[in-house]
Scaffold this active site. Sequence first.
Site, PDB file in Angstrom:
ATOM      1  N   ASP A 131      43.371  20.377  92.785  1.00  0.00           N
ATOM      2  CA  ASP A 131      42.540  20.934  91.710  1.00  0.00           C
ATOM      3  C   ASP A 131      43.345  21.619  90.614  1.00  0.00           C
ATOM      4  OD1 ASP A 131      43.226  22.961  93.526  1.00  0.00           O
ATOM      5  OD2 ASP A 131      41.471  24.154  93.004  1.00  0.00           O
ATOM      6  N   LYS A 186      44.738  30.920  89.670  1.00  0.00           N
ATOM      7  CA  LYS A 186      46.136  30.515  89.566  1.00  0.00           C
ATOM      8  C   LYS A 186      46.173  29.205  88.792  1.00  0.00           C
ATOM      9  CE  LYS A 186      46.250  28.740  94.330  1.00  0.00           C
ATOM     10  NZ  LYS A 186      45.028  29.275  94.933  1.00  0.00           N
ATOM     11  N   SER A 226      40.822  21.790  97.098  1.00  0.00           N
ATOM     12  CA  SER A 226      42.188  22.119  96.700  1.00  0.00           C
ATOM     13  C   SER A 226      43.213  21.105  97.172  1.00  0.00           C
ATOM     14  CB  SER A 226      42.516  23.523  97.204  1.00  0.00           C
ATOM     15  OG  SER A 226      43.737  23.929  96.675  1.00  0.00           O
ATOM     16  N   HIS A 227      44.158  21.553  97.981  1.00  0.00           N
ATOM     17  CA  HIS A 227      45.265  20.708  98.421  1.00  0.00           C
ATOM     18  C   HIS A 227      44.920  19.893  99.659  1.00  0.00           C
ATOM     19  CE1 HIS A 227      45.144  24.546 100.317  1.00  0.00           C
ATOM     20  NE2 HIS A 227      45.790  24.058 101.350  1.00  0.00           N
ATOM     21  N   THR A 267      39.001  31.530 102.431  1.00  0.00           N
ATOM     22  CA  THR A 267      39.878  32.159 101.433  1.00  0.00           C
ATOM     23  C   THR A 267      39.498  31.729 100.023  1.00  0.00           C
ATOM     24  OG1 THR A 267      41.600  31.799 103.084  1.00  0.00           O
ATOM     25  CG2 THR A 267      42.302  32.666 100.978  1.00  0.00           C
ATOM     26  N   GLU A 298      52.774  33.298  97.685  1.00  0.00           N
ATOM     27  CA  GLU A 298      53.745  32.407  98.322  1.00  0.00           C
ATOM     28  C   GLU A 298      53.196  30.983  98.484  1.00  0.00           C
ATOM     29  OE1 GLU A 298      52.781  31.174 101.428  1.00  0.00           O
ATOM     30  OE2 GLU A 298      50.985  32.415 101.257  1.00  0.00           O
ATOM     31  N   SER A 299      51.870  30.860  98.494  1.00  0.00           N
ATOM     32  CA  SER A 299      51.228  29.566  98.719  1.00  0.00           C
ATOM     33  C   SER A 299      51.205  28.727  97.440  1.00  0.00           C
ATOM     34  CB  SER A 299      49.812  29.773  99.258  1.00  0.00           C
ATOM     35  OG  SER A 299      49.093  30.656  98.418  1.00  0.00           O
ATOM     36  N   ARG A 346      50.177  30.856 110.329  1.00  0.00           N
ATOM     37  CA  ARG A 346      51.263  30.940 109.370  1.00  0.00           C
ATOM     38  C   ARG A 346      52.160  32.109 109.754  1.00  0.00           C
ATOM     39  NH1 ARG A 346      49.467  27.196 106.052  1.00  0.00           N
ATOM     40  NH2 ARG A 346      47.484  27.316 104.928  1.00  0.00           N
ATOM     41  N   THR A 369      45.788  37.997 100.824  1.00  0.00           N
ATOM     42  CA  THR A 369      45.838  36.589 100.421  1.00  0.00           C
ATOM     43  C   THR A 369      44.506  36.176  99.804  1.00  0.00           C
ATOM     44  OG1 THR A 369      47.412  36.051 102.136  1.00  0.00           O
ATOM     45  CG2 THR A 369      46.054  34.251 101.344  1.00  0.00           C
ATOM     46  N   ARG A 412      34.810  25.014 102.541  1.00  0.00           N
ATOM     47  CA  ARG A 412      35.496  23.729 102.706  1.00  0.00           C
ATOM     48  C   ARG A 412      35.148  23.124 104.050  1.00  0.00           C
ATOM     49  NH1 ARG A 412      41.366  25.377 100.199  1.00  0.00           N
ATOM     50  NH2 ARG A 412      40.459  25.906  98.188  1.00  0.00           N
ATOM     51  N   ASP A 449      48.567  20.558  92.590  1.00  0.00           N
ATOM     52  CA  ASP A 449      47.781  20.107  93.740  1.00  0.00           C
ATOM     53  C   ASP A 449      46.463  19.456  93.337  1.00  0.00           C
ATOM     54  OD1 ASP A 449      46.547  22.395  92.829  1.00  0.00           O
ATOM     55  OD2 ASP A 449      45.801  22.945  94.807  1.00  0.00           O
ATOM     56  N   LYS A 493      33.032  26.175  95.362  1.00  0.00           N
ATOM     57  CA  LYS A 493      33.106  27.634  95.254  1.00  0.00           C
ATOM     58  C   LYS A 493      32.450  28.097  93.975  1.00  0.00           C
ATOM     59  CE  LYS A 493      37.627  28.175  93.174  1.00  0.00           C
ATOM     60  NZ  LYS A 493      38.772  29.053  93.092  1.00  0.00           N
ATOM     61  N   ASP A 527      45.578  24.132  90.592  1.00  0.00           N
ATOM     62  CA  ASP A 527      45.917  25.555  90.503  1.00  0.00           C
ATOM     63  C   ASP A 527      47.260  25.896  91.143  1.00  0.00           C
ATOM     64  OD1 ASP A 527      44.999  25.251  93.078  1.00  0.00           O
ATOM     65  OD2 ASP A 527      43.438  26.796  92.944  1.00  0.00           O
ATOM     66  N   ARG A 528      47.777  25.021  91.996  1.00  0.00           N
ATOM     67  CA  ARG A 528      49.075  25.326  92.625  1.00  0.00           C
ATOM     68  C   ARG A 528      50.214  24.676  91.850  1.00  0.00           C
ATOM     69  NH1 ARG A 528      48.626  25.497  99.120  1.00  0.00           N
ATOM     70  NH2 ARG A 528      46.752  26.773  99.210  1.00  0.00           N
TER      71      ARG A 528
HETATM   72  C1  G16 Z   1      43.555  29.411  98.500  1.00  0.00           C
HETATM   73  C2  G16 Z   1      43.457  30.605  97.640  1.00  0.00           C
HETATM   74  C3  G16 Z   1      44.818  31.211  97.459  1.00  0.00           C
HETATM   75  C4  G16 Z   1      45.414  31.532  98.802  1.00  0.00           C
HETATM   76  C5  G16 Z   1      45.394  30.329  99.676  1.00  0.00           C
HETATM   77  C6  G16 Z   1      45.749  30.733 101.071  1.00  0.00           C
HETATM   78  O1  G16 Z   1      44.362  28.456  97.856  1.00  0.00           O
HETATM   79  O2  G16 Z   1      42.944  30.239  96.372  1.00  0.00           O
HETATM   80  O3  G16 Z   1      44.698  32.333  96.674  1.00  0.00           O
HETATM   81  O4  G16 Z   1      46.725  31.966  98.692  1.00  0.00           O
HETATM   82  O5  G16 Z   1      44.109  29.776  99.717  1.00  0.00           O
HETATM   83  O6  G16 Z   1      45.568  29.707 101.915  1.00  0.00           O
HETATM   84  P1  G16 Z   1      45.580  29.976 103.465  1.00  0.00           P
HETATM   85  O7  G16 Z   1      44.443  30.900 103.776  1.00  0.00           O
HETATM   86  O8  G16 Z   1      45.445  28.601 104.021  1.00  0.00           O
HETATM   87  O9  G16 Z   1      46.905  30.598 103.770  1.00  0.00           O
HETATM   88  P2  G16 Z   1      43.793  27.063  97.385  1.00  0.00           P
HETATM   89  O10 G16 Z   1      44.880  26.463  96.545  1.00  0.00           O
HETATM   90  O11 G16 Z   1      43.555  26.336  98.689  1.00  0.00           O
HETATM   91  O12 G16 Z   1      42.545  27.370  96.630  1.00  0.00           O
END
Ligand code: G16
Length: 543
Positions: free
Chosen positions: A279, A376, A113-114, A18, A364-365, A496, A344, A22, A277, A126, A281-282
């Site tokens: 990096d 984000k 990320s998180h 996504t 929502e994430s 999910r 997503t 990773r 989070d 990325k 962005d959240r």
């Molecule tokens: C990443 C994407 C987000 C997305 C999320 C979904 O978040 O940048 O746009 O909503 O993954 O995560 P999952 O596929 O686990 O539901 P991040 O913050 O990990 O870069």
Amino acid sequence: MTVITIPTQPFQDQRPGTSGLRKRVDRFRHDNYLQNFVQAVFDTQRELVGGTLVLGGDGRFFNREAIQIILRMAAANGVDRAIVGQNGLLSTPAASCVIRKYAAAGGLILSASHNPGGPDGDFGIKFNTANGGPAPEGVTEAIYGRTLEIAEYHSIESGDVCLDQVGSHTAAQMQVEVVDPVRDYAELMASIFDFGAIRALLAGDFRMRFDAMHAITGPYAKRILEEQLGAAPGTVINGEPLEDFGGHHPDPNLVHAAELVAMTKGLDGVDFAAASDGDGDRNMILGRDFFVTPSDSLAVLAANATLIPAHRSGIPGAARSMPTSQAVDRVAAAIGIKHFETPTGWKFFGNLLDAGEIAFCGEESFGTGSNHVREKDGLWAVLAWLNVLAVRGQSVAEIVTEHWREYGRNYYSRHDYEEIESGAAEDLMAQLRARLQGLPGSLLGGLEVTYADDFRYTDPIDGSSSEHQGVRVGFNDGSRIVFRLSGTGTVGATLRVYLEAFEPHPEKQQLDPQDALASLITIANDLAQIEQRIGRSTPDVIT
Ligand code: G16
């Protein structure tokens, strides 16, 4: 300069998820795993040759080492200029800001990320394109395709570039500019928000905390909130970035930011609390004894956009990812702006933002953002809330409950089943997909199914389409269940389940979401046979 060419072997597992590639940090550190991916970027993104590359990461374990590897490879592959954050740091939204500001050809962002960090944690990389946003699917597929056939990579023989101080260096013929990672981003924030109003709010008896979770936003939040806006010293907690995030999971939700949540409770609770989070962005937004769901946060900000100076004349539209609640759609319909539903992944907002169709978007994430960058942006959301709070002079709870009274409340929750066996997860989704056609018109738990599909998106700007983006089941009372497998985990699979019900009547809007959604939760469990198929009776994380 001596360019060296090193033979390597392709791997089969370098398809970005996504949000980039990773894996466990160990995977990245061995067998040229990082080098293969980076070479595939240089081989396919030819505008980087003779162009500018932005480089930085969230400071997790292996960040510094990876930056040096990439700098040597960039020099060998003909990059003209690399802009690197001091100490190798750049938050994801700041990287997007820097790419745009200096018209770079693209950027490499190092982050998972998180996901947890440290020697046993995760690492990630990325590629972002020249608009500052995550590469669209066409680009990530080209990079992935190249990783499958890679046979060599290029580097130069040279020592490490000093990243400790801001300044200019050269690596072979490439110029390396080490920049203050906060400066450009902080300037951008000051150009968007009413800093005067926020300063006045923070100078009064308003109490807030920002939890940087020992991740990248510490330096950003200290500079902007404490130094520029005058928040009391100590407002930013866990503000020092650590390679392993202090052993925690840098994910701003009710479970992983429990320390912050506790600070909002009871009479002594702070008026406003927020977290970001790994990096940056959240975001998570809290008021006293009050959690704002990310879906509601997007809707409230869209409804109050004109209070933010950069959006004084209104926003053209707003977008949300498919599993995000439909609260923002109601705002868009009421105020007469466009709204879009995308798969997503932040990359799907890029074209809409570039085309000026939307100015706000969210997921929502715990992702919220605007057209100021193409990622984000956690601190943007925090400042947007502070701006709205300062102008309206109400509490978080008052603003959100007033919003529900006006637009109705979309009860919302996400149930996550983590680290489940991948085969079982795929089977569960396959059986759901197989049943979709027969569902409309049937009764489930007393509700009539009005639609059931596997979400497919056609980009309105470039016509590209994306399939299998999640199973949606809608009911006659406006409620909805979505099932989807995460694209960001690194161990097994994560299922999910997204649950949403609509309540238009103010007198019925105060229920706990888990109670309001109880019957939908039962329907979801039965429909997907969650317990039978994955052997779990309760989710690991409920948000
Ligand atoms: C990443 C994407 C987000 C997305 C999320 C979904 O978040 O940048 O746009 O909503 O993954 O995560 P999952 O596929 O686990 O539901 P991040 O913050 O990990 O870069």
